[in-house]
Design an enzyme around this catalytic site. Structure first.
Site, PDB file in Angstrom:
ATOM      1  N   SER A  88      48.839  39.107  39.951  1.00  0.00           N
ATOM      2  CA  SER A  88      49.720  38.398  40.874  1.00  0.00           C
ATOM      3  C   SER A  88      50.980  39.229  41.131  1.00  0.00           C
ATOM      4  CB  SER A  88      50.034  37.010  40.311  1.00  0.00           C
ATOM      5  OG  SER A  88      50.650  36.197  41.271  1.00  0.00           O
TER       6      SER A  88
ATOM      7  N   ASP B 135      41.778  32.702  47.790  1.00  0.00           N
ATOM      8  CA  ASP B 135      43.156  33.069  47.458  1.00  0.00           C
ATOM      9  C   ASP B 135      43.871  33.508  48.732  1.00  0.00           C
ATOM     10  OD1 ASP B 135      45.516  33.966  46.342  1.00  0.00           O
ATOM     11  OD2 ASP B 135      44.610  35.618  45.224  1.00  0.00           O
TER      12      ASP B 135
ATOM     13  N   HIS C 110      43.357  32.026  42.991  1.00  0.00           N
ATOM     14  CA  HIS C 110      44.490  32.696  42.370  1.00  0.00           C
ATOM     15  C   HIS C 110      44.740  32.137  40.966  1.00  0.00           C
ATOM     16  CE1 HIS C 110      47.913  35.408  42.885  1.00  0.00           C
ATOM     17  NE2 HIS C 110      48.548  34.593  42.070  1.00  0.00           N
TER      18      HIS C 110
END
Length: 404
Positions: free
Chosen positions: A189, A343, A373
């Site tokens: 991320s 995502d 995600h």
């Protein structure tokens, strides 16, 4: 009486928290996903937690950011007697080093891990499971970097700490049982953002060993276009909703949330920047098979002069590594990129993959068709929380590392 009061307060808190929760958009999860109900439950729990954090912040009990940091660390892992774990500082930066307890004196591969959390959450402790796993499964020395967090330490302090830790390990690798020619940077991320930015910052450092590889796990890489196919298709798919993505990013770099709607329209990008970035960030570069699930080209809105000045930080390659110059991209190390179909950040990874490959950089790409995600992070919390697709992604990362 005290018990009744405690129950009343708990119920009241829950009601208020759920009121905040219902301000969030409903989840939209495609049919056919094998663990669909589990993802719904995760979404509800996450939104409840965010609502509770907001409520407790408003009434002055605890700040939202501090409560969420505590929650991320709430389930510590059990002791692992197979590993030697020690806490150190690389100059000013806190790190935790993991290595197997074996008598093998050969130098091992080194992995610097930069955790996610949009620069405001996450910690060494929160990512303990993941770093232990990578250490055990790949027989590597793993260095988890405890970079300072915003808002106490404003952007780009997080990048500075990650770069400092990386340079320190490159210079002192053998002191930690690491082969300096086999050092890999890795992050998920916003940790993937930091990973990409650190790798870019080191390309012209002739005084240091070269990084062996970079591993980017569903990274955030650009803020030019929030209407790419993946942003449209996955706008309301947990756990990283479209609006939440931008809100967290703006908080990280200390910009007002009132600009969200205009940023979604692209009004923060000047004409000059649009001309420059269109060769790197465009739906035209997303393969057709990723556009079949409800993508429509977005209308073009004129830029706002005031907003383009306010949003200047958003185009810094430290925050948006996809916008780095070609001369930098062309010198990057071998790369592993993991993307998830469900995502909003999927297309960031696809676009970076294309840029790297266009410059002859070897890219290993892992795409999780049922991934969302955060799925790789959750994979290490057992069957109740973990998802099969996340475990598959972890194994692909380990397989890549074993080749380094």
């Amino acid at each position: 009486m005290e018990l009744l009061l405690a129950i009343f307060l708990a119920v009241l808190t829950g009601i208020v928290a759920m009121a905040f929760y219902y301000e969030h958009p409903k989840a939209e999860i495609p049919h056919g996903i094998s663990e669909r109900q589990k993802l719904y439950v995760l979404h509800y729990l996450l939104n409840f937690g965010l609502g509770l954090a907001t409520f407790l912040d408003k009434v002055g009990v605890i700040s939202e950011v501090h409560l969420l940091r505590v929650v991320m660390e709430i389930i510590p892992p059990l002791k692992d007697t197979r590993l030697l774990i020690k806490d150190l500082r690389f100059e000013r930066v806190k790190v935790r080093i993991y290595q197997l307890k074996t008598s093998n004196n050969n130098l091992r591969r080194g992995i610097l891990y930069f955790h996610g959390g949009v620069g405001r959450f996450g910690s060494i402790r929160a990512y303990e499971r993941k770093c232990r796993y990578l250490c055990r499964k790949s027989n590597s020395v793993v260095v988890s970097v405890g970079y300072r967090l915003a808002p106490e330490h404003p952007f780009p302090a997080q990048f500075g700490d990650c770069l400092t830790a990386t340079i320190h390990l490159l210079r002192t690798a053998q002191d930690h049982g690491v082969d300096p020619s086999r050092i890999v940077v890795c992050g998920d991320s916003s940790g993937g953002t930091l990973t990409a930015a650190v790798a870019q910052a080191l390309v012209n450092r002739r005084d240091l060993p070269k990084l062996r590889a970079q591993i980017l796990i569903y990274p955030f890489l650009q803020c030019v276009d929030f209407n790419l196919p993946s942003y449209q298709q996955n706008e309301r798919i947990p756990i990283l909703l479209k609006e939440r993505t931008l809100a967290l990013g703006l908080k990280y770099i200390n910009l007002d949330l009132g600009i969200i709607e205009d940023v979604f329209k692209g009004c923060h990008v000047s004409e000059d920047r649009r001309l420059k970035y269109q060769k790197w960030v465009s739906p035209d570069y997303i393969p057709h098979e990723f556009k079949t699930r409800g993508y429509k080209p977005s209308p073009t809105y004129p830029p706002s002069k005031e907003l383009t000045e306010v949003a200047e930080t958003m185009f810094d390659p430290v925050f948006s590594p996809l916008l780095a110059e070609d001369s930098v991209i062309a010198q990057l190390p071998e790369t592993f990129i993991l993307t998830c179909e469900l995502d909003v950040l999927r297309d960031d990874g696809l676009l970076y993959k294309k840029r790297l490959e266009d410059h002859g950089i070897k890219v290993t790409w892992c795409h999780l068709q049922e991934g969302f995600h955060g799925i790789v992070f959750l994979a290490l919390f057992g069957k109740v929380v973990g998802f099969h697709s996340g475990a598959k992604g972890l194994q692909k990362i380990v397989n890549f590392l074993r080749l380094m």
